[in-house]
Every structure is written in structure tokens, then in C-alpha cells.
Design a protein around this motif. Structure first.
Motif, PDB file in Angstrom:
ATOM      1  N   LYS A  48      32.899  50.127  47.414  1.00 17.14           N
ATOM      2  CA  LYS A  48      31.240  50.171  47.840  1.00 17.14           C
ATOM      3  C   LYS A  48      30.200  51.870  47.467  1.00 17.14           C
ATOM      4  CE  LYS A  48      27.794  48.287  51.467  1.00 17.14           C
ATOM      5  NZ  LYS A  48      27.721  47.790  53.022  1.00 17.14           N
ATOM      6  N   ARG A  49      31.649  52.075  48.248  1.00 13.09           N
ATOM      7  CA  ARG A  49      30.102  53.532  48.237  1.00 13.09           C
ATOM      8  C   ARG A  49      30.202  54.356  46.948  1.00 13.09           C
ATOM      9  NH1 ARG A  49      32.893  59.092  47.852  1.00 13.09           N
ATOM     10  NH2 ARG A  49      34.919  57.587  48.392  1.00 13.09           N
ATOM     11  N   TRP A  50      31.756  54.216  46.051  1.00 17.63           N
ATOM     12  CA  TRP A  50      31.559  54.882  44.275  1.00 17.63           C
ATOM     13  C   TRP A  50      30.499  54.170  43.942  1.00 17.63           C
ATOM     14  CZ3 TRP A  50      31.372  52.865  39.992  1.00 17.63           C
ATOM     15  CH2 TRP A  50      31.837  53.511  38.771  1.00 17.63           C
ATOM     16  N   ARG A  51      30.501  52.303  44.535  1.00 19.42           N
ATOM     17  CA  ARG A  51      29.303  51.535  43.727  1.00 19.42           C
ATOM     18  C   ARG A  51      27.687  52.662  44.162  1.00 19.42           C
ATOM     19  NH1 ARG A  51      30.422  45.631  43.213  1.00 19.42           N
ATOM     20  NH2 ARG A  51      29.131  45.417  41.188  1.00 19.42           N
ATOM     21  N   THR A  52      27.780  52.672  45.236  1.00 20.55           N
ATOM     22  CA  THR A  52      26.856  53.746  45.328  1.00 20.55           C
ATOM     23  C   THR A  52      25.448  55.032  44.460  1.00 20.55           C
ATOM     24  OG1 THR A  52      26.132  51.757  47.231  1.00 20.55           O
ATOM     25  CG2 THR A  52      24.640  54.108  47.804  1.00 20.55           C
ATOM     26  N   GLU A  53      27.335  55.552  44.968  1.00 16.22           N
ATOM     27  CA  GLU A  53      27.107  57.066  44.052  1.00 16.22           C
ATOM     28  C   GLU A  53      26.959  57.064  42.759  1.00 16.22           C
ATOM     29  OE1 GLU A  53      30.542  58.987  45.366  1.00 16.22           O
ATOM     30  OE2 GLU A  53      29.647  58.739  47.543  1.00 16.22           O
ATOM     31  N   HIS A  54      27.525  55.737  42.388  1.00 16.40           N
ATOM     32  CA  HIS A  54      27.223  55.415  40.823  1.00 16.40           C
ATOM     33  C   HIS A  54      26.618  53.952  40.642  1.00 16.40           C
ATOM     34  CE1 HIS A  54      30.410  58.069  41.136  1.00 16.40           C
ATOM     35  NE2 HIS A  54      30.421  58.571  40.332  1.00 16.40           N
ATOM     36  N   PRO A  55      25.732  53.599  40.562  1.00 17.03           N
ATOM     37  CA  PRO A  55      24.737  52.750  40.322  1.00 17.03           C
ATOM     38  C   PRO A  55      24.445  51.882  38.845  1.00 17.03           C
ATOM     39  CG  PRO A  55      23.414  54.023  40.369  1.00 17.03           C
ATOM     40  CD  PRO A  55      24.531  55.125  41.033  1.00 17.03           C
ATOM     41  N   ASP A  56      25.227  53.061  37.889  1.00 12.78           N
ATOM     42  CA  ASP A  56      25.024  52.413  36.527  1.00 12.78           C
ATOM     43  C   ASP A  56      26.715  52.228  35.502  1.00 12.78           C
ATOM     44  OD1 ASP A  56      22.021  52.205  36.571  1.00 12.78           O
ATOM     45  OD2 ASP A  56      21.860  55.009  36.003  1.00 12.78           O
ATOM     46  N   GLY A  57      26.836  52.474  36.829  1.00 15.33           N
ATOM     47  CA  GLY A  57      28.280  52.776  36.195  1.00 15.33           C
ATOM     48  C   GLY A  57      28.916  51.138  35.856  1.00 15.33           C
ATOM     49  N   GLY A  58      30.225  51.445  34.694  1.00 20.82           N
ATOM     50  CA  GLY A  58      30.730  50.126  35.109  1.00 20.82           C
ATOM     51  C   GLY A  58      31.823  49.487  36.383  1.00 20.82           C
ATOM     52  N   TYR A  59      32.200  48.021  36.829  1.00 19.91           N
ATOM     53  CA  TYR A  59      32.877  47.879  37.916  1.00 19.91           C
ATOM     54  C   TYR A  59      34.060  46.293  37.199  1.00 19.91           C
ATOM     55  CZ  TYR A  59      34.474  45.829  42.233  1.00 19.91           C
ATOM     56  OH  TYR A  59      35.580  45.700  43.443  1.00 19.91           O
ATOM     57  N   HIS A  60      35.083  46.875  38.034  1.00 23.24           N
ATOM     58  CA  HIS A  60      35.764  45.275  37.488  1.00 23.24           C
ATOM     59  C   HIS A  60      36.834  45.661  38.688  1.00 23.24           C
ATOM     60  CE1 HIS A  60      37.522  42.316  35.264  1.00 23.24           C
ATOM     61  NE2 HIS A  60      38.890  42.593  35.513  1.00 23.24           N
ATOM     62  N   TYR A  61      37.116  43.989  38.918  1.00 20.50           N
ATOM     63  CA  TYR A  61      38.328  43.603  40.030  1.00 20.50           C
ATOM     64  C   TYR A  61      38.904  42.815  39.251  1.00 20.50           C
ATOM     65  CZ  TYR A  61      39.875  42.776  44.429  1.00 20.50           C
ATOM     66  OH  TYR A  61      39.950  41.973  45.872  1.00 20.50           O
ATOM     67  N   ARG A  62      40.027  43.537  40.384  1.00 27.32           N
ATOM     68  CA  ARG A  62      41.404  42.056  40.104  1.00 27.32           C
ATOM     69  C   ARG A  62      42.005  42.070  41.252  1.00 27.32           C
ATOM     70  NH1 ARG A  62      44.421  39.921  36.112  1.00 27.32           N
ATOM     71  NH2 ARG A  62      43.315  40.377  34.256  1.00 27.32           N
ATOM     72  N   ASP A  63      42.707  40.770  41.456  1.00 33.77           N
ATOM     73  CA  ASP A  63      43.204  40.171  42.839  1.00 33.77           C
ATOM     74  C   ASP A  63      44.980  40.255  42.814  1.00 33.77           C
ATOM     75  OD1 ASP A  63      44.367  39.992  44.981  1.00 33.77           O
ATOM     76  OD2 ASP A  63      42.019  38.729  45.949  1.00 33.77           O
ATOM     77  N   LEU A  64      45.434  40.868  42.224  1.00 29.70           N
ATOM     78  CA  LEU A  64      46.965  41.150  42.472  1.00 29.70           C
ATOM     79  C   LEU A  64      48.288  39.830  42.579  1.00 29.70           C
ATOM     80  CD1 LEU A  64      47.736  44.969  41.425  1.00 29.70           C
ATOM     81  CD2 LEU A  64      47.162  42.543  39.770  1.00 29.70           C
ATOM     82  N   ALA A  65      47.180  39.624  44.582  1.00 32.09           N
ATOM     83  CA  ALA A  65      47.438  38.599  45.039  1.00 32.09           C
ATOM     84  C   ALA A  65      47.561  37.451  44.077  1.00 32.09           C
ATOM     85  CB  ALA A  65      47.710  39.069  45.864  1.00 32.09           C
ATOM     86  N   ALA A  66      46.315  37.032  44.600  1.00 37.83           N
ATOM     87  CA  ALA A  66      45.632  35.512  44.490  1.00 37.83           C
ATOM     88  C   ALA A  66      45.517  35.705  42.411  1.00 37.83           C
ATOM     89  CB  ALA A  66      44.616  35.686  44.376  1.00 37.83           C
ATOM     90  N   ASP A  67      45.170  36.352  41.834  1.00 35.23           N
ATOM     91  CA  ASP A  67      46.064  36.382  39.947  1.00 35.23           C
ATOM     92  C   ASP A  67      47.381  36.406  39.536  1.00 35.23           C
ATOM     93  OD1 ASP A  67      45.179  35.341  37.753  1.00 35.23           O
ATOM     94  OD2 ASP A  67      43.637  36.477  37.282  1.00 35.23           O
ATOM     95  N   PRO A  68      48.479  35.919  40.178  1.00 28.44           N
ATOM     96  CA  PRO A  68      49.528  37.435  40.069  1.00 28.44           C
ATOM     97  C   PRO A  68      49.810  37.837  38.688  1.00 28.44           C
ATOM     98  CG  PRO A  68      49.906  35.749  41.410  1.00 28.44           C
ATOM     99  CD  PRO A  68      48.844  35.243  40.666  1.00 28.44           C
ATOM    100  N   VAL A  69      49.449  38.906  37.861  1.00 21.02           N
ATOM    101  CA  VAL A  69      50.847  39.212  36.961  1.00 21.02           C
ATOM    102  C   VAL A  69      52.248  39.042  36.957  1.00 21.02           C
ATOM    103  CG1 VAL A  69      51.417  40.954  35.445  1.00 21.02           C
ATOM    104  CG2 VAL A  69      48.588  41.785  36.821  1.00 21.02           C
ATOM    105  N   PRO A  70      51.972  37.936  35.383  1.00 22.70           N
ATOM    106  CA  PRO A  70      53.430  37.891  35.088  1.00 22.70           C
ATOM    107  C   PRO A  70      54.800  39.414  34.822  1.00 22.70           C
ATOM    108  CG  PRO A  70      52.508  36.558  33.468  1.00 22.70           C
ATOM    109  CD  PRO A  70      51.573  37.562  34.155  1.00 22.70           C
ATOM    110  N   HIS A  71      55.487  38.900  35.503  1.00 24.45           N
ATOM    111  CA  HIS A  71      57.216  40.042  35.075  1.00 24.45           C
ATOM    112  C   HIS A  71      57.212  40.359  33.759  1.00 24.45           C
ATOM    113  CE1 HIS A  71      57.976  40.771  39.284  1.00 24.45           C
ATOM    114  NE2 HIS A  71      57.402  39.219  39.630  1.00 24.45           N
TER     115      HIS A  71
END
Length: 209
Positions: free
Chosen positions: A25-48
Motif C-alpha cells: 500500500k505504501r509503495w503504491r501510494t509513492e508510485h501512483p503510476d507504477g505497475g502492480y501484480h499480485y499472486r497468492d501462492l497459497a490460494a493458487d499454488p504453483v506446481p512443483h
């Protein structure tokens, strides 16, 4: 500037998630034009990784391919192409990011298998992500900093710091720890609850400043 935000805790209401959300949240406030992508590795596990991934890795190594954009050349068989299709979006997200934020607990002195699976998928021999920054917000059940008796058992920060340096050529790494989280639950650690609250307050402040 682009931020890739990962969470790895199996708990939906975890301290590591809270801290990573605060930092993001702080980073996005400081970089209002910055790109942001979120990934939840627990809810959407990456295969081994599987054997086909190891073949991709071997091809990259044998042919001295160091340019990340050329890794796709290693996918030649149907199984290798299938493995590449799994890892390519993960790798693209990582390469896209200028800053990688990871919220992770310490599990059994180390990192969750969900985070390890992600690291395995996106890592190839002699690759470089130099110039990027990694930030890790973590919660640990005990205390592992300084001269604490369990400090030698910290295979969370030490592992990740060594991994980022050894595999990614990245030394710009920040760790924000909330320690003694088990004091919130374990009656045997109840006398350490105040120390935990102090650690958590300091972590919250660091994540938000």
C-alpha cells in the motif's frame, strides 16, 4: 516502476500477509503510476517442477543460454512445451518487476513449500535479475535474530538472502520480521507476548514508513 507482490502463508489472516499488504500500500501510494501484480501462492499454488523442467534447465546450461528471453528455445518436446507453458507466465511476471515483495511465514525453520515451488519454477542457471529489489515481510513463531539461542536455525532469511544473491545476483534485499508470533497462541510462550507485540509494532512501523 513495477511491483510483483507474492504471499505464501497458508493462513488467510496472517501477520506476513498483513505486513506485505502494508508495504504494498505504501509503495503504491509513492508510485501512483507504477505497475502492480499480485499472486497468492497459497490460494493458487504453483506446481512443483517435474522431469521436463529439469530438461529445460539442462538445455539452458548445456547451450550456455544466459539471456532470459531465449529460455523458450529449450522447449522442444511436448512435455517440455507443457512445462514451459506453466513457468512462462511466472517468469514473465518476475522479469517485469522492478521490485519483488514476498510475504512469507517461517515454517519449520525455513520457507513454505508454496514459495519454494515458485522459486524452483522461475530459476535457471546463471540467470541475472541484477538491478531489482526484493523485500520480504515475515512472521516467525520464535525469535531468530541477533544472539537468540535459535538464531543458528534460521533457514528462512539466510536461505532467501543466499538464494537471491547466488541465483539472481541481487543483493538489494530487505527483511521485515515479526517474531514470537506463537506467543499469541502457545500458553508456554505467554510470558513473551509483550516481546512479540513490540516486535510486531516495529515491523508494522517499518513496513508502513
Amino acid at each position: 516502476m513495477n511491483l510483483l507482490h507474492l504471499d505464501a502463508s497458508a493462513r488467510r489472516a496472517s501477520l506476513s500477509r498483513e505486513l506485505s499488504a502494508t508495504w504494498a500500500k505504501r509503495w503504491r501510494t509513492e508510485h501512483p503510476d507504477g505497475g502492480y501484480h499480485y499472486r497468492d501462492l497459497a490460494a493458487d499454488p504453483v506446481p512443483h517442477i517435474g522431469e521436463a523442467w529439469t530438461e529445460l534447465c539442462d538445455h539452458v546450461m548445456a547451450h550456455r543460454i544466459t539471456e532470459i528471453a531465449r529460455y523458450r528455445e529449450a522447449a522442444r518436446t511436448p512435455a517440455q512445451i507443457e512445462a514451459w507453458d506453466v513457468l512462462e507466465p511466472l517468469l514473465n511476471e518476475l522479469v517485469w518487476a522492478d521490485v519483488v515483495l514476498i510475504g512469507t511465514p517461517m515454517y519449520n525453520y525455513s520457507i513454505p513449500s508454496s514459495l519454494k515451488a515458485w522459486l524452483d519454477q522461475v530459476t535457471f542457471p546463471r540467470m541475472s535479475l541484477a538491478g531489482r529489489r526484493f523485500v520480504v515481510t515475515s512472521a516467525r513463531g520464535g525469535i531468530y535474530t541477533g544472539d537468540a539461542p535459535k538464531a543458528p536455525l534460521d533457514h528462512q532469511e539466510r536461505y532467501l538472502r543466499d538464494f537471491f544473491h547466488g541465483h539472481f545476483a541481487v543483493d538489494d534485499v530487505t527483511f521485515i520480521h515479526a517474531e514470537l508470533a506463537n506467543a499469541r497462541i502457545d500458553p508456554l510462550l505467554a510470558h513473551l507476548r509483550e516481546q512479540h507485540e513490540q516486535s510486531l509494532a516495529a515491523a508494522r512501523q517499518e513496513a508502513g514508513r
